[in-house]
Design a protein around this motif. Structure first.
Motif, PDB file in Angstrom:
ATOM      1  N   VAL A 338      60.121 106.348  49.903  1.00 36.94           N
ATOM      2  CA  VAL A 338      60.632 106.875  51.177  1.00 36.94           C
ATOM      3  C   VAL A 338      60.114 106.029  52.338  1.00 36.94           C
ATOM      4  O   VAL A 338      60.877 105.634  53.236  1.00 36.94           O
ATOM      5  N   LEU A 339      58.824 105.722  52.329  1.00 35.08           N
ATOM      6  CA  LEU A 339      58.248 104.914  53.400  1.00 35.08           C
ATOM      7  C   LEU A 339      58.829 103.502  53.400  1.00 35.08           C
ATOM      8  O   LEU A 339      59.068 102.922  54.465  1.00 35.08           O
ATOM      9  N   SER A 340      59.068 102.943  52.208  1.00 36.78           N
ATOM     10  CA  SER A 340      59.634 101.597  52.133  1.00 36.78           C
ATOM     11  C   SER A 340      61.018 101.545  52.753  1.00 36.78           C
ATOM     12  O   SER A 340      61.373 100.580  53.440  1.00 36.78           O
ATOM     13  N   ALA A 341      61.826 102.567  52.498  1.00 32.70           N
ATOM     14  CA  ALA A 341      63.163 102.612  53.084  1.00 32.70           C
ATOM     15  C   ALA A 341      63.097 102.659  54.607  1.00 32.70           C
ATOM     16  O   ALA A 341      63.908 102.037  55.301  1.00 32.70           O
ATOM     17  N   ARG A 342      62.130 103.384  55.149  1.00 33.50           N
ATOM     18  CA  ARG A 342      61.987 103.462  56.602  1.00 33.50           C
ATOM     19  C   ARG A 342      61.476 102.134  57.169  1.00 33.50           C
ATOM     20  O   ARG A 342      61.945 101.677  58.217  1.00 33.50           O
TER      21      ARG A 342
END
Length: 413
Positions: A338-342
């Protein structure tokens, strides 16, 4: 790439995006192998040989170059080595350098530990620099609609690499020996460059990267932006919680007298497998429920995993503790996706290498120091108390991070 050029450029769709994604993922496998050896291999081996818990914690210092890479990321944005295509300029030399050093290490079993540590630092430095350029390439070449899939593919590739470096290499080390294992490692790094070389030759799938002469890349450019600065602080706090909760668990199993063969063969293999499964379900979860709900689902899994490890340790139930270790890896991996996508969206600007490396690098660096510190702290308290405090900290940082995860990037509007 200038702001105007970003609007004019459209990343290749369909097969072109897939080809770029596969080439990037191949290099992430090699990076995952390196992280697997640093995080899951050497510390557990040395602990099993009688090294104290506090001393083992210092072995994670090999991870520091991966955390401070943001310090030289502006150089990657501003300049590239000559005679190579833009997307290969830093990636190929650094990957080759890593392979050569690893091959040299393979030929010197029994060498002085200080020399081996220095060579390990060289490999970590080269791989960290390669990772900066690779992340920047992902930021520039991946279309916004493909970001959840790109983040999931990155996790899958890192999981495969960790399965090899932290699982297979450790489990097979005694059978094949020092030279064979490290030569295989070096050869793997060379083979994994091939997909990127093929993509680079396909000019239609990779657009040239233009320089931005009107604005030099710098860390100040990110830190002066209040929104980016807030994101960086929250992301760093999150890393300081999730990475120690994931990295130190094999040491807990060693303290429970779980055999090294079980840790390397079961945890070192089953852990990455669950991470692969997490990579497969993370993108659909984000599409179906949204990123904020997805991160809370993975956080709930993390709380259950921490409870399993604490109960397994207190009641001396190795199977329950191992289940908790594997589940915690899956939970942290889900939060990571999730953090990587952001971050792919947060870094899409005039200095993608610097922004992306800073978001990840500061978190890596500070969380590495936190991991070393918590390794010392566990020796003074206990594993159950560590996991209880970790559960409370995890809930707190995810709650603070939620607003930033909900934000929609202006680039996507």
């Amino acid at each position: 790439m200038t702001v105007t050029e970003q609007h004019l450029y459209r990343p290749p769709a369909g097969g072109g995006q897939l080809a770029v994604l596969l080439a990037i993922s191949a290099l992430y496998i090699g990076f995952g192998m390196t992280m697997g050896l640093i995080q899951g291999g050497f510390p557990a081996i040395m602990r099993a040989q009688g090294m104290s818990l506090g001393a083992v914690g210092w072995l994670y210092a090999l991870y520091l170059p991966l955390g401070v890479a943001f310090l030289w990321s502006p150089l990657v944005d501003r300049w590239r080595p000559p005679f190579l295509a833009t997307e290969l300029a830093w990636i190929v030399p650094m990957q080759l350098a890593s392979a050569l050093v690893v091959a040299a290490v393979a030929l010197m079993p029994g060498a002085d530990l200080r020399l081996l540590f220095a060579l390990g630092m060289c490999v970590a430095f080269a791989m960290a620099t390669m990772d900066i350029a690779l992340d920047a390439l992902a930021v520039e070449r991946i279309d916004p609609a493909w970001r959840p899939r790109a983040a999931a593919c990155k996790l899958a590739a890192l999981s495969i690499g960790a399965m090899i470096g932290g699982g297979a290499f450790v489990a097979l080390f005694q059978r094949f020996g020092w030279a064979t294992i490290f030569l295989i490692y070096a050869a793997s790094l060379l083979v994994l460059i091939v997909p990127m070389l093929l993509v680079s030759r396909a000019k239609s799938t990779v657009a040239p990267r233009a320089a931005a002469p009107q604005q030099k890349a710098s860390l100040r450019g990110l830190l002066r932006n209040p929104i980016q600065r807030k994101r960086l602080i929250l992301l760093t706090l999150t890393c300081c919680v999730i990475f120690p909760l994931s990295a130190l668990n094999r040491l807990m199993l060693i303290d429970m007298q779980v055999p090294m063969e079980t840790i390397g063969g079961v945890v070192g293999t089953l852990g990455p497998v669950t991470m692969l499964i997490t990579a497969g379900v993370a993108a659909p979860l984000m599409h179906r429920f949204g990123m904020p709900r997805a991160i809370w689902l993975f956080t709930a899994l993390g709380i259950l995993a921490l409870a399993a490890m604490a109960v397994g340790y207190v009641r001396v139930l190795p199977w329950l503790a191992i289940a908790g270790v594997v589940s915690m890896g899956a939970a942290v991996s889900g939060i990571y996706v999730v953090l990587s996508a952001r971050i792919l969206g947060w870094s899409r600007g005039s200095q993608p290498a610097t922004d992306y490396a800073t978001f990840y690098g500061v978190g890596r660096f500070v969380s590495t120091l936190a991991t070393i510190g918590f390794a010392q702290a566990v020796a003074l308290m206990s594993w159950p108390l560590f996991y209880l405090g970790g559960a409370l900290a995890l809930l707190t940082v995810v709650a603070l991070l939620r607003h930033s995860v909900e934000e929609k990037d202006q680039q996507d509007e």
